[in-house]
Design a protein around this motif. Structure first.
Motif, short mmCIF file in Angstrom:
data_model
loop_
_atom_site.label_atom_id
_atom_site.label_comp_id
_atom_site.label_asym_id
_atom_site.label_seq_id
_atom_site.Cartn_x
_atom_site.Cartn_y
_atom_site.Cartn_z
N ASN A 1 34.54 70.09 -7.72
CA ASN A 1 35.46 70.11 -8.85
C ASN A 1 35.76 68.54 -9.56
N ALA A 2 34.77 67.80 -9.62
CA ALA A 2 34.75 66.78 -10.19
C ALA A 2 33.59 66.13 -10.80
N THR A 3 33.68 65.39 -11.84
CA THR A 3 32.49 64.84 -12.35
C THR A 3 32.80 63.20 -12.81
N PHE A 4 31.54 62.47 -12.66
CA PHE A 4 31.91 61.19 -12.69
C PHE A 4 30.48 60.72 -13.59
N SER A 5 30.76 59.33 -14.24
CA SER A 5 29.77 58.76 -14.85
C SER A 5 29.87 57.22 -14.43
N LEU A 6 28.70 56.42 -14.67
CA LEU A 6 28.41 55.18 -14.16
C LEU A 6 27.81 54.31 -15.36
N GLU A 7 28.10 53.06 -15.45
CA GLU A 7 27.63 52.37 -16.60
C GLU A 7 27.81 51.01 -15.93
N LEU A 8 26.76 50.11 -16.16
CA LEU A 8 26.55 48.69 -15.66
C LEU A 8 27.48 48.07 -16.66
N ASP A 9 28.60 47.29 -15.89
CA ASP A 9 29.70 46.78 -16.51
C ASP A 9 29.22 45.04 -16.70
N THR A 10 28.87 44.77 -15.38
CA THR A 10 28.74 43.21 -15.47
C THR A 10 28.12 42.73 -14.20
N TYR A 11 27.83 41.42 -13.86
CA TYR A 11 27.41 40.61 -12.68
C TYR A 11 28.40 39.82 -12.23
N GLU A 12 28.91 40.18 -10.95
CA GLU A 12 29.95 39.28 -10.46
C GLU A 12 29.56 38.64 -9.08
N ALA A 13 30.08 37.12 -9.01
CA ALA A 13 29.65 36.56 -7.85
C ALA A 13 30.08 37.66 -6.52
N MET A 14 29.42 37.35 -5.57
CA MET A 14 29.45 38.21 -4.28
C MET A 14 30.38 37.29 -3.45
N ASN A 15 31.49 37.93 -2.69
CA ASN A 15 32.29 37.19 -1.90
C ASN A 15 31.54 36.59 -0.63
N PRO A 16 32.00 35.51 -0.11
CA PRO A 16 31.14 34.78 0.94
C PRO A 16 30.75 35.61 2.13
N GLN A 17 31.81 36.57 2.72
CA GLN A 17 31.63 37.28 3.68
C GLN A 17 30.36 38.21 3.42
N ASP A 18 30.71 38.93 2.42
CA ASP A 18 29.52 39.97 1.92
C ASP A 18 27.91 39.21 1.57
N GLN A 19 28.27 38.01 1.13
CA GLN A 19 26.88 37.42 0.86
C GLN A 19 26.10 36.75 2.24
N ASN A 20 26.89 36.39 3.21
CA ASN A 20 26.36 35.91 4.51
C ASN A 20 25.79 37.37 4.96
N THR A 21 26.70 38.33 5.17
CA THR A 21 25.93 39.73 5.59
C THR A 21 24.62 39.96 4.95
N LEU A 22 24.57 39.82 3.71
CA LEU A 22 23.16 40.43 2.94
C LEU A 22 22.23 39.28 3.26
N LEU A 23 22.53 38.03 3.40
CA LEU A 23 21.31 36.93 3.69
C LEU A 23 20.85 37.39 5.06
N LYS A 24 21.84 37.66 6.22
CA LYS A 24 21.26 37.90 7.44
C LYS A 24 20.45 39.03 7.52
N ARG A 25 20.87 40.29 6.73
CA ARG A 25 19.97 41.36 6.54
C ARG A 25 18.61 41.32 5.81
N MET A 26 18.64 40.51 4.93
CA MET A 26 17.39 40.05 4.09
C MET A 26 16.48 39.19 5.08
N ALA A 27 17.05 38.34 6.12
CA ALA A 27 16.40 37.71 6.99
C ALA A 27 15.86 38.35 8.03
N GLY A 28 16.41 39.83 8.39
CA GLY A 28 15.91 40.49 9.56
C GLY A 28 16.71 40.13 10.55
N LEU A 29 17.83 39.51 10.45
CA LEU A 29 18.64 39.17 11.84
C LEU A 29 19.69 40.31 12.20
#
Length: 768
Positions: free
Chosen positions: A740-768
């Motif tokens: 019983n809910a509906t939703f819609s998404l629209e690209l708003d902007t690009y924002e800088a990722m916080n350092p913790q999330d960025q480090n997690t992403l870098l490790k994942r992309m490096a395969g660590l």
């Protein structure tokens, strides 16, 4: 006796119209009240082969646009039925609509690609495009509005302006397209006229001009009162199978409900006052001829004023009805003819420069297994004929067009010629893609360029054809990507052919090859977009492909300013290439959703360098923007200043580009990298009892709640949330709210990722 004679006469007239121009007919049943039958006789269905070239003033090129599930396709179906082009009413739920003909559209009950249909209404030719409402297919709306002269914005009268309504409205404004608003679903219990009007005024910043008020509400909605003519239009549903073809039209009189009479009187007075404020000519007419009694102004004069207001985009006419219940569609067709512009009323400089020579824009490409590529053209000037050669200015080549067709969804009818103002479907243009300008010959383009140069005096600097190419279609950057693999290597060539065809059809689909792994990467606008592409490859091309995990298209920027110098010294054969480059990079605003990377030369260096070297430098800079220093994602928010470029005589432009790219990489690494993630604007409509569950889930997705609004018995949650956290959200939301809910998404902007999330992403992309 009179009625039977009138019926016989109508059939005679209809037979004559079908043989000649096939113009729209109507019949009236004689009684004490007028009952209008805005359609053909029940056994007569309009033949597409009766299509001829009408006068340009009688053409209406329009699009139907709205938020998903507002009723666009249902409204289109009713238009086709009442104009006599279909024998039965199609239904989205039954999967038998004309414009939603793809298997994926019929299964999901949504519009995926825009479909064009051509029909007549009251001696006017209407070329209509039914557009998607889902955000993943925004490009379909964009390229349709690029070539249309007017649009019908459909609203759910119980919801008013919704998220995707804002997006398509902005697109219409960008192309300066006049609009008519249709408040659909007036039969819903929560439908409210005042709420919808206020949402148009507040959210769209538009000026709604109310032309009708509803009779009854919810299930008791029976029709509308036309405020221009004071006519009451009612649809009496006598049975479940009533198709709404016949409705009753009679003037209001004193025997009607006093409250209704009072409401109509106030609404008409408000309409006259509003139009007078927006149109000086109408205001002068009121003050000179009807100063004693404004209400006595003729409906024809009021209609003419509303048309001027609409064409000037000072206001938007608002009508109401219920397409599913077959109420209010015929007056909407009347409004399209009355208020939206003919092609001749839209001012294009190119038409003046090409005069009677052909000038057309390719705005859509389809692939047919038998015919090959089918190219949709909007003709701006001249005449298009089959078996003729046409020149593509963008590709600088000449192609022979073999056949010319009238589009009618997935059915097409061949015709001998088509004139300016129409939308045509062509066969034989194998190299043409979306956004290309088609003219009759290279000589006609040169002649138009000379006329443009004479008008502006700027043609020499911009190049011979620069001023006479129609602007193309802006293609948004993809936000999702995944790998795609064929079942066997033997199918690799077939998969590449399928992807090439699909890319030509859909410019928002990007395909690239990963340089490290050699895998083919599919880039799209959303989960649904990629899912549809995968399904089409399986159904239409017979290839059972495998998709890798869906990933988000991040971007990168830099943290601070940095400078670098690099020298390239290479000897190839007997030729020595030496180039030295000095440049600096600095971060700029990243709030825009479009690439904000730009480059410039210092004033001194810019004057000394040849155009060939400048182009080589620009190529090197632009290629560097495609891969950032951290993870290789495209750069955004970077400004580059070329401080000096020194070359030895004989140095090739390719070496200059290579040196610039290498120097850029140095500077970018010195400037420090930062990952940007796409952040989406989320709108969730949910029952109040499930609101806390939805809020709790959003908190886990790093979402930020902007506002919580009330809409009847529901809550509307407005939030921003990173796209990476929205994978599979539709399934989760359905579970949390019991559907019983509906939703819609629209690209708003690009924002800088916080350092913790960025480090997690870098490790994942490096395969660590």
């Amino acid at each position: 006796m009179r009625v039977r004679a009138f019926h016989t006469f109508s059939r005679m007239i209809w037979g004559r119209y079908l043989i000649t121009a096939g113009l729209q007919s109507c019949r009236c049943r004689v009684s004490c009240q007028v009952k209008r039958h805005y359609s053909f006789l029940p056994d007569d269905v309009k033949s597409l082969r009766a299509v001829v070239n009408p006068d340009i003033s009688k053409i209406r090129n329009i699009g139907i646009m709205a938020h998903i599930d507002a009723g666009k396709t249902t409204t289109t179906e009713r238009m086709l039925y009442y104009s006599g082009y279909t024998r039965a009413l199609g239904d989205v739920d039954d999967g038998d609509t004309v414009t939603d003909f793809m298997a994926q559209e019929r299964e999901r009950g949504i519009t995926i690609q825009s479909a064009a249909v051509t029909f007549d209404w009251k001696s006017h030719r209407i070329n209509l495009i039914d557009t998607p409402g889902h955000v993943d297919f925004t490009l379909e709306v964009e390229r349709a509005l690029r070539v249309l002269d007017g649009a019908v914005a459909v609203f759910d009268a119980s919801a008013g302006v919704e998220a995707q309504t804002l997006t398509v409205w902005r697109q219409a404004e960008k192309h300066h397209v006049p609009c008519v608003c249709f408040l659909n679903k007036m039969d819903k219990p929560a439908a409210k006229l005042s709420f919808s009007i206020e949402s148009i005024r507040q959210k769209l910043k538009a000026n709604p001009v109310l032309l009708q008020i509803p009779l009854g509400s919810g299930k008791n909605f029976t029709g509308v009162v036309d405020l221009l003519t004071n006519q009451k239009l009612t649809w009496q549903q006598r049975s479940m199978g009533d198709d709404g073809r016949v409705f009753e039209s009679k003037p209001l009189d004193q025997s009607d409900d006093p409250e209704l009479l009072q409401e109509v009187s106030e609404a008409r007075a408000a309409l006259i006052e509003q139009v007078a404020d927006l149109d000086d000519e109408f205001a002068e007419l009121l003050l000179t001829d009807f100063s004693d009694n404004f209400d006595a102004v003729p409906s024809v004069k009021l209609q003419e004023a509303v048309r001027r207001v609409t064409l000037a985009r000072k206001g938007v006419p608002v009508l109401c009805g219920s397409s599913l219940r077959n109420k209010g569609v015929q007056p909407l067709l009347d409004a399209i003819v009355a208020y939206l512009p003919a092609p001749s009323e839209r001012h294009h400089d190119l038409v003046r420069w090409y005069k009677d020579d052909l000038c057309a824009l390719a705005f859509k490409v389809l692939h047919d297994k038998q015919r090959g590529p089918l190219v949709f053209l909007r003709i701006y000037s001249g005449t298009l004929k089959p078996q003729t050669a046409v020149h593509n200015i963008n590709r600088n080549n000449t192609e022979r067009m073999s056949r010319l067709l009238v589009p009618f969804a997935d059915q097409h009818v061949e015709i001998p010629s088509m004139t300016a103002g129409n939308i045509a479907l062509t066969v034989g243009l194998k190299q043409t893609v979306t956004g290309d300008t088609i003219v009759s010959s290279k000589a006609s383009a040169a002649a138009a360029a000379r006329r443009a140069q004479d008008d502006s005096g700027m043609g020499k600097k911009r190049g011979e054809h620069a001023a006479v190419v129609l602007s193309g279609v802006e293609v948004p950057d993809p936000v999702f990507f995944c790998t795609i693999e064929p079942p066997t290597m033997a199918k690799q060539a077939d998969l590449e052919n399928a992807l090439n065809c699909l890319q030509r059809e859909d410019p928002s689909l990007k395909v690239r090859v990963d340089p490290d792994s050699g895998q083919t990467v599919l880039c799209g606008m959303g989960e649904l977009h990629i899912e549809i592409i995968h399904d089409r490859i399986r159904r239409e091309y017979g290839i059972e492909t495998h998709l890798g995990p869906l990933q988000v298209a991040y971007r990168e920027t830099i943290l601070h300013e940095a400078s670098a110098t690099d020298t390239l010294d290479r000897t190839i054969g007997e030729r020595r290439h030496i180039v030295t480059v000095e440049l600096s990079v600095r971060p700029v605003d990243i709030s825009s959703t479009t690439d904000s990377c730009k480059s410039a030369f210092t004033e001194e260096d810019g004057e000394q360098l040849s155009q060939e070297i400048k182009d080589a430098v620009e190529n090197g800079v632009q290629s560097s923007y495609l891969q950032g220093p951290l993870l290789g994602y495209p750069l955004q928010g970077v400004s580059t200043l070329i401080q000096s470029v020194n070359t030895e005589p004989g140095t090739s432009p390719a070496m200059v580009s290579a040196c610039v790219s290498r120097c850029m990489l140095k500077a970018l690494r010195l400037a420090g990298g930062q990952v940007l993630e796409p952040v989406m604007s989320l709108e969730v409509t949910v029952e109040e009892e499930h609101l806390s569950s939805v809020l709790g889930d959003l908190a886990q997705r790093r979402g930020t709640v902007r506002d919580i609004q009330s809409r009847h018995d529901n809550k509307v949650l407005l939030a921003t949330v990173p796209l990476a956290e929205m994978m599979g959200y539709s399934t989760i939301l359905r579970t949390l709210t019991s559907g019983n809910a509906t939703f819609s998404l629209e690209l708003d902007t690009y924002e800088a990722m916080n350092p913790q999330d960025q480090n997690t992403l870098l490790k994942r992309m490096a395969g660590l």
